[in-house]
Design a protein around this motif. Structure first.
Motif, short mmCIF file in Angstrom:
data_model
loop_
_atom_site.label_atom_id
_atom_site.label_comp_id
_atom_site.label_asym_id
_atom_site.label_seq_id
_atom_site.Cartn_x
_atom_site.Cartn_y
_atom_site.Cartn_z
N ARG A 10 0.81 -1.22 0.00
CA ARG A 10 0.00 0.00 0.00
C ARG A 10 0.85 1.28 0.00
O ARG A 10 1.62 1.53 0.92
N ALA A 11 0.66 2.08 -1.03
CA ALA A 11 1.34 3.38 -1.07
C ALA A 11 0.47 4.40 -0.34
O ALA A 11 -0.75 4.32 -0.37
N ASP A 12 1.14 5.34 0.30
CA ASP A 12 0.42 6.33 1.10
C ASP A 12 0.76 7.72 0.57
O ASP A 12 1.94 8.07 0.44
N THR A 13 -0.26 8.50 0.27
CA THR A 13 0.01 9.85 -0.24
C THR A 13 0.13 10.83 0.93
O THR A 13 -0.85 11.07 1.65
N LEU A 14 1.29 11.38 1.09
CA LEU A 14 1.51 12.33 2.19
C LEU A 14 1.12 13.75 1.80
O LEU A 14 0.59 14.51 2.59
N LEU A 15 1.42 14.07 0.55
CA LEU A 15 1.12 15.42 0.06
C LEU A 15 0.55 15.28 -1.34
O LEU A 15 1.20 14.69 -2.22
N ASN A 16 -0.65 15.80 -1.53
CA ASN A 16 -1.34 15.59 -2.79
C ASN A 16 -1.21 16.83 -3.68
O ASN A 16 -1.88 17.85 -3.46
N GLY A 17 -0.35 16.76 -4.66
CA GLY A 17 -0.07 17.90 -5.52
C GLY A 17 -1.24 18.32 -6.38
O GLY A 17 -1.54 19.51 -6.50
N GLU A 18 -1.93 17.36 -6.96
CA GLU A 18 -3.04 17.70 -7.85
C GLU A 18 -4.16 18.37 -7.07
O GLU A 18 -4.77 19.33 -7.54
N LYS A 19 -4.40 17.84 -5.88
CA LYS A 19 -5.48 18.39 -5.06
C LYS A 19 -5.15 19.83 -4.63
O LYS A 19 -5.99 20.72 -4.67
N ASP A 20 -3.90 20.03 -4.26
CA ASP A 20 -3.50 21.36 -3.77
C ASP A 20 -3.08 22.30 -4.90
O ASP A 20 -2.74 23.46 -4.64
N ASN A 21 -3.07 21.79 -6.12
CA ASN A 21 -2.58 22.56 -7.27
C ASN A 21 -1.15 23.06 -7.02
O ASN A 21 -0.80 24.19 -7.33
N LYS A 22 -0.36 22.18 -6.43
CA LYS A 22 1.05 22.49 -6.16
C LYS A 22 1.90 21.30 -6.57
O LYS A 22 1.37 20.22 -6.89
N SER A 23 3.18 21.48 -6.53
CA SER A 23 4.08 20.37 -6.79
C SER A 23 4.99 20.18 -5.58
O SER A 23 5.62 21.14 -5.13
N TYR A 24 4.99 18.96 -5.06
CA TYR A 24 5.80 18.64 -3.87
C TYR A 24 6.94 17.71 -4.28
O TYR A 24 6.69 16.61 -4.78
N VAL A 25 8.13 18.14 -4.09
CA VAL A 25 9.28 17.35 -4.54
C VAL A 25 10.39 17.35 -3.50
O VAL A 25 10.36 18.12 -2.54
N LEU A 26 11.38 16.51 -3.77
CA LEU A 26 12.61 16.44 -2.96
C LEU A 26 12.33 16.22 -1.48
O LEU A 26 12.84 16.95 -0.61
N ALA A 27 11.54 15.21 -1.19
CA ALA A 27 11.27 14.88 0.21
C ALA A 27 12.55 14.36 0.86
O ALA A 27 13.19 13.44 0.34
N ARG A 28 12.92 14.98 1.95
CA ARG A 28 14.15 14.59 2.65
C ARG A 28 13.84 14.37 4.14
O ARG A 28 13.71 15.35 4.90
N PRO A 29 13.72 13.10 4.58
CA PRO A 29 13.45 12.86 6.00
C PRO A 29 14.68 13.17 6.85
O PRO A 29 15.80 12.92 6.42
#
Lengths: 489, 540
Positions: free
Chosen positions: A331-350
């Motif tokens: 199961r993949a989990d969406t943490l940040l939804n780009g399409e919904k927010d009309n944004k682009s979320y990239v370069l996730a760095r924990p």
């Protein structure tokens, strides 16, 4: 060699021309000085290289600076610009860890002295004991890279050392150096084009892979190490640029396709998973959680680029990973939804302590460095609440953040100075996820250095110690066809 | 008698220098332009340090110092004349010591001249050679032990040409001394590589980092020219006793030198390459009529040449009339796609600038600059980058580049004027060139598309009807692409806005060709269409 010559010349010049101006009848000015770099109110770690600075002003011909610690210690310097002795500065910052340094600046303009209001430099109680940072330097042009190079920089003084430059492998272009969680012994990088390959250096031993296979379309690029040091996740993609003709936006970068693959460095196998290689979506910028059980990445719907460049919106997704079997969970989990927010979320760095997820948010695109509205955000991985790092962001691009070992410092690139040349900044993140005002990577003479530097900084990361990279061996292999072929798992 | 002979030699050497001066100034001034636009010499400490930090750096620095004077061709040619004259004189002094002849002393400089016909050959090599010859003369037969220090230091300063010095020092000595010198030379190269130059391949450290523009390429003349000096010296040293051979040898020597000289001129300087370089020079200088008149006599069939000639025609408003009187390379004849070298995109960069496609000109200029293989800046390109940034109002970036130019000799005055305008919108708007380009720019933001360059020119014209060049390029591009419908549809624009008293001759010819379905004998456009169709057929 360059440094030796420069040093000799500096010693000669200093001994010939040095004279110390003294402050006389200084007029009080009720504001803080305008300095370059903007170090007013920044927070630094103890032991960082001296924050030398220049007072901005056409007629400034001398400065007199006193830096006084709240817990004791004082440095007094005078000259064309504020230049602190490295040892004295280290002593002052170490003594004042958790306190502040007040800087009083007197300026001589047209023969008259003015004394400006003091400004503080806060010294964090969080240590930054890494040796330094690694990065790629590249002219921020268009399609031709010029003389690019991977460098490492000691952040406690001003020493910069090239690891590999284009002169070492003429005609070859290389991607950025990606260390294994600041480990200087393990890293990966990629040489592109003819005779290209993917380097994985583990404990000083270089292995050059051909990661382009019939099943993967392209060689590995944006990379991230699994914490156990056996796996490296790569995005394999086809990157392109298009150019605007108006006066505001110069360039848009897009990918025609992008997938994520996993290299098992023990068995030289590529682990492929269809969920990370979908034809209708572009999976990019992988990273692992510090416990190694989750793979984070960005994904965006495949658009008809470049025509639909504005529709590229990335989401950040997490996918369970089992390092023992080298398999991904269901199961993949969406943490940040780009399409919904009309944004682009990239370069996730924990962060390496598992508390935070740093990422870049912009209006569109899966290549944030070309997006002026790209900003750094942080997410609390427990509550999943995200917020912008307001103290860090500017009206220009902020991008490519990376954490230091204790997860209290970040290094990132920003175009805030002129909108074109990315420079490296450091900020401190406290236990609540708040960032401090960032400071520019110190230089001996920052104004001269940055004004005369026509390179941009790419993909900075911390390195615990100096990276030991044998460029001669690398060159011999690059110019040969000696590549470790990978098997598909 | 001896003095007279010596004076005659001085006169002949001076004449050689003067001949070299004329050779460059009147024979190949375009080569001077090419080399000048591939570097930007700065009078700064950092620039010197950067150069001197590389093997052969002092020779590079002196060479770049000389090349900056190519900006004023006659000054550059004078410096080259002096350099070659000096080299020849030093070679003579070396040969004299080993019993060699004066005539043969012309051989190495002529070989160098031959080598320099290759546009990738850098001036560092002749400079380095001159320096080591001067050193050899200075040292005479003395201070053999000093070479323990001299060899590595000079290796670093002028590069592996120091081998010439080492070989000359070996002549007439014990074979063991020779072995020491050869070992010393290679030891220097290994130490230089291992300790200080590991960011270069060893082969470059051993053969010269900046003797040749393209890394890892080593043309044979790069070695033959300098090594001919110790080779001839060795030969003459061992055979000087046989004086009975002198007379017939002298004749042979003259024949050899003349043959090498003629070969250098005829084989060393590729006619087509130098014609293209000349077009580049003339475009830079805006000598449009000269470009056209040269093309009327001879045109190299390449897109580069088409770009230059078409730009010249457009600048003199002859494009609509005469475009197809000249060679057209295809769809890339007006605007070429960007190519990854330091030469091909120059005319298109200039075309974009004059059309008002500022960002595209900036892009081409930036990529051209980054394509300079030894990572030098270019005065010409930096200037264009400044202009583009000023038109776009990006003054911080413009200032960064201006400050670079201010440290140069020939661009500093221009830079000072540009700096005075920074941030002054009114001054830029009123500037003849910058203000005009600002007027010609696109009004709307859009993505550049090379495949739709005709439409982009059309949009430029719609944004500003006084941009006649955009109209000419719009119509011309449609003709090149064979977009007959579009061409016929927009002929009314030409009539309304073109400013022509009558339909341009080229368009009349195209219309005639279209109406006759290509069967128009004598039609230049029909000829072009046929050639393109043949090419397409051939490709299929």
């Amino acid at each position: 060699m360059r440094k030796v010559i420069l040093y000799i010349m500096c010693v000669v010049a200093v001994s010939l021309f040095s004279c110390t101006p003294t402050v006389e009848n200084a007029k009080k000015v009720d504001r803080q000085p305008s300095i370059y770099p903007d170090y007013l109110g920044v927070t630094v770690p103890a032991g960082i290289a001296p924050l030398n600075f220049t007072v901005v002003g056409k007629d400034v011909d001398a400065v007199d600076v006193v830096a006084r610690g709240s817990k004791g210690g004082e440095i007094h310097v005078a000259g064309d610009y504020a230049k602190f002795d490295i040892d004295e500065w280290h002593e002052l910052t170490e003594k004042n860890a958790g306190g502040k340094i007040s800087v009083r600046v007197c300026v001589r303009e047209n023969g008259e002295w003015s004394e400006y209001k003091e400004f503080p430099i806060y010294v964090s109680s969080y240590r930054l004991d890494e040796y330094g940072v690694t990065y790629r330097r590249i002219p921020p042009g268009y399609e031709v890279g010029g003389n690019i190079g991977l460098y490492q920089r000691n952040i406690h003084n001003f020493d910069e050392t090239p690891m590999i430059t284009e002169t070492a492998v003429p005609g070859r272009c290389f991607n950025c150096h990606t260390p294994d969680r600041t480990n200087p012994h393990n890293f990966t990088m990629q040489v592109r084009g003819d005779g290209g390959g993917t380097l994985v250096q583990k404990d000083g031993k270089q292995t050059w892979y051909n990661t382009k296979t019939d099943s993967t379309k392209a060689a590995g690029s944006y990379a991230y190490w699994h914490p156990d040091g056996n796996y490296v996740a790569y995005a394999t993609n086809s990157v392109h640029q298009c150019f605007f003709v108006g006066k505001h936006k110069p360039i848009e970068v897009y990918h025609l396709f992008s997938n994520i693959v996993l290299l098992d460095t023990r068995t030289h196998e590529l682990v492929l998973d269809q969920r990370l290689m979908t034809p209708d979506w572009l999976e990019i910028f992988p990273s692992f959680s510090p416990d190694g059980k989750v793979l984070y990445y960005s994904t965006s719907r495949a658009c008809n680029v470049p025509a639909e460049y504005q529709k590229v919106k990335c989401s950040v997704v997490s996918l369970p990973f089992n390092a023992a079997t080298g398999t991904f969970g269901e199961r993949a989990d969406t943490l940040l939804n780009g399409e919904k927010d009309n944004k682009s979320y990239v370069l996730a760095r924990p962060s390496y302590d598992g508390k935070w997820l740093m990422f870049v948010r912009c209006g569109r695109s899966n290549f944030p460095i070309a997006q002026p509205d790209a900003d750094l955000w942080i997410m609390d991985l427990k509550s999943r609440k995200a917020k912008p790092l307001e103290a860090v962001n500017s009206r220009h691009t902020e991008s490519y953040p990376n954490w230091n070992g204790n997860s209290h410092w970040i290094v990132f690139s920003s175009k805030r100075q002129d909108g074109m040349y990315t420079r490296l900044y450091f900020s401190c993140i406290d236990d609540k996820g708040n960032a401090t005002k960032p400071f520019l990577l110190p230089q001996e003479n920052p104004w001269k250095y940055y004004h005369e530097l026509f390179d941009a900084y790419n993909v900075p990361d911390f390195t615990k110690d100096k990276v030991d990279f044998d460029v001669r061996t690398a060159r011999d292999i690059i110019f040969s066809d000696d590549r470790q072929e990978v098997r598909i798992r | 008698m001896v003095e007279k002979r010596e004076l005659l030699k001085v006169a002949i050497s001076a004449a050689f220098g003067i001949a070299v001066f004329f050779f460059w100034l009147f024979g190949y001034p375009q080569a001077l332009n090419y080399h000048e636009e591939n570097q930007l010499f700065l009078f700064t400490c950092d620039y010197f340090v950067r150069d001197i930090s590389v093997v052969g750096g002092l020779a590079d620095y002196i060479a770049e110092f000389i090349v900056q004077f190519y900006y004023v061709p006659w000054v550059g040619a004078v410096m080259l004349g002096i350099l070659y004259g000096t080299t020849q004189w030093l070679v003579w002094k070396v040969f004299y010591r080993f019993g060699g002849s004066y005539v043969l002393s012309f051989l190495p400089p002529l070989l160098l001249l031959w080598h320099m016909g290759d546009i990738n050959a850098m001036l560092s090599l002749p400079v380095a050679l001159t320096l080591v010859l001067a050193l050899f003369i200075l040292m005479r037969d003395r201070f053999l032990l000093a070479d323990v220090v001299i060899l590595p230091v000079v290796y670093w300063l002028v590069g592996p040409v120091v081998a010439v010095y080492a070989l000359l020092r070996m002549i007439g000595r014990d074979w063991r001394v020779s072995i020491v010198y050869l070992t010393g030379f290679f030891a220097c190269s290994v130490v230089a590589y291992w300790l200080l130059s590991y960011q270069y391949p060893y082969s470059m450290v051993l053969t010269g980092v900046n003797y040749y523009f393209r890394p890892l390429y080593h043309p044979c003349l790069q070695f033959v020219a300098p090594l001919s000096i110790p080779a001839i010296s060795t030969f003459t040293h061992y055979f000087k006793a046989k004086t009975g051979w002198r007379k017939p040898l002298s004749v042979l020597q003259v024949v050899m030198v003349v043959a090498i000289g003629v070969s250098a001129w005829t084989m060393g300087y590729d006619k087509d390459m130098y014609e293209l370089l000349m077009q580049d020079k003339l475009v830079r200088e805006g000598k449009w009529n000269e470009i056209i008149s040269r093309a009327e006599k001879y045109q190299v069939p390449t897109s580069f040449s088409s770009n230059c000639v078409n730009l010249a025609l457009a600048a003199t408003r002859q494009l609509a009339d005469r475009m197809f009187d000249f060679y057209q390379s295809g769809e890339d004849a007006l605007v070429a796609p960007r190519m990854r070298d330091n030469m091909s995109s120059y005319p298109t960069m200039e075309t974009f600038w004059r059309l008002g496609m500022v960002n595209s000109s900036l892009r081409y200029a930036s990529d051209l600059q980054e394509s300079i293989l030894n990572a030098r800046k270019s005065g010409r390109l930096t200037k264009r980058i400044v202009q583009c940034q000023m038109v776009n109002g990006r003054y911080a970036i413009a200032r960064k580049n201006i400050d670079l130019l201010r440290h140069s000799l020939f661009y500093s005055e221009w830079a000072a004027k540009a700096e005075a305008m920074l941030g002054d919108e009114a001054a830029i708007d009123n500037d003849n060139e910058l203000g005009r380009i600002r007027q010609l720019r696109f009004r709307k933001e859009m993505v550049y598309s090379y495949d739709e360059i005709d439409k982009m020119c059309g949009l430029l014209f719609i944004d500003n009807n006084s941009n006649k060049m955009a109209l000419d390029y719009f119509m011309g591009n449609m003709l090149l692409k064979g977009n007959i419908q579009g061409f016929m549809q927009y002929m009314s624009w030409v009539q309304q806005y073109g400013g022509y008293y009558e339909m341009p001759r080229g368009y009349q010819d195209a219309v005639n060709c279209i109406q006759q379905h290509g069967n128009a004998p004598g039609s230049r456009y029909a000829e072009y269409v046929r050639r393109m169709m043949d090419r397409k057929g051939g490709q299929e």
